[in-house]
Motif scaffolding. Sequence first.
Motif, short mmCIF file in Angstrom:
data_model
loop_
_atom_site.label_atom_id
_atom_site.label_comp_id
_atom_site.label_asym_id
_atom_site.label_seq_id
_atom_site.Cartn_x
_atom_site.Cartn_y
_atom_site.Cartn_z
N LYS A 218 64.29 27.80 36.07
CA LYS A 218 65.34 27.29 36.95
C LYS A 218 66.65 28.02 36.68
O LYS A 218 67.42 28.30 37.61
CB LYS A 218 65.52 25.79 36.72
N CYS A 309 58.48 16.98 48.48
CA CYS A 309 59.83 17.36 48.04
C CYS A 309 60.88 16.80 49.00
O CYS A 309 60.56 16.27 50.06
CB CYS A 309 59.96 18.89 47.96
N TYR A 313 65.73 20.26 48.39
CA TYR A 313 64.96 21.36 47.80
C TYR A 313 64.70 22.44 48.85
O TYR A 313 64.88 23.63 48.59
CB TYR A 313 63.62 20.85 47.25
N GLU A 370 57.36 20.24 44.17
CA GLU A 370 58.15 19.02 44.28
C GLU A 370 59.62 19.33 44.05
O GLU A 370 60.51 18.68 44.59
CB GLU A 370 57.65 17.98 43.28
N ASP A 371 59.87 20.33 43.19
CA ASP A 371 61.22 20.80 42.89
C ASP A 371 61.07 22.12 42.16
O ASP A 371 59.95 22.53 41.83
CB ASP A 371 61.97 19.78 42.03
#
Length: 389
Positions: A218, A309, A313, A370-371
Amino acid sequence: MQFEEKDIAYPPVHPGTDRTFIRFYGGEPDLNSIFYSSEEENSPQRIFVTDTNVASLKQMQPFVNFFRGENYSQPKIENGFIGTRGKDVLLILGSGEPFKTIESVLAICKAAIDSNAKRSAVFTGIGGGVITDMTAFAASIFKRGATCELVPTTLLSMVDAAIGGKTGCDFDSYKNMIGSFFPAQKIHIIPSFIQSLPENEYRSGMAEVVKTALLYSKELFEKLASKPEILQNRKDPLVEEMIKICVNAKAAVVEQDLTEKNIRMQLNLGHTFGHALETRAGLGKVSHGDAVAWGIARAAELSKKIGLCTENYVQTVKSALSSFGWETQPMHSALNGKFASEKEAALSLFEAMKKDKKNASNKVRFVLQEDVGETVITEVDEKDVLSVL
């Protein structure tokens, strides 16, 4: 009918090497210093493979010229050129996806056979993903397995294609339909090669960097999203940093799952959509990276469609992709004029997806999120896929 059964137990098939050594080099590319720093009579024969674009680079001339004989003006650097340097051979193939064929793979094998190569020969691919994939595939089938080394020269091959032992070629207009798992014994990464890349190839590789960041870092994704100007500044310190992050991330995955039985499937984020686009647009018409970036946008929309999501996102991902100049709309411009309607194009893309080699049933398998950093592999109904196309 009645039958009797007898089983034969085998050890796992050896993939050519039990480990890969990845070396990072600073400074300008100097292949002579890598491969000919010392002349050893007992060193294995090398079958070097590259393409016309790489062989023509200024940095490659000291290496290539040793294979061209005393008259450097002849023969020209062109598809099919074969030169020798002692017992070593250099084969130059045509450049790009249209040359990623079984005929090119067989040309590599023929060059080895014509030079009386033994099973101990080292097949060494110098180039982008097309060359590294085909050279490693040729090594895997030559006399049932030679040795392979790779020198990736594009960003895409440094961060993805050359790492992890996936080999192969395209067939019948479909991506990578023929191949094997055959890791290279050594991978020589020279980041300065990317300074000579055309912008479209550099941007193509950046898509795989963004994909890896979405999956495993990330922090890197946020750095890239805040710095799209890195496309114009290849000497930014972030470039070498992101290459090492991507190599380490993929290495960690491949160590756990070489033959893509579970977590390695995550690396196909955006690829199910992307490969279908490449197939329907015509292989080579849209770069692999551009197709994957578009596929990542479609995967984000599909994730939202099936409730995985949030809209936040999706917008975060699409905003980052757009800032690098990639298309994120449902219908890619490469398909303009190829179909009577967008519905027909969507159906054709889905048919191509059904032939994806990663499917385990008649349904199509997708890598979704989902992220950032939270990845799901799932099969999705046709109607939901068509809705995001």
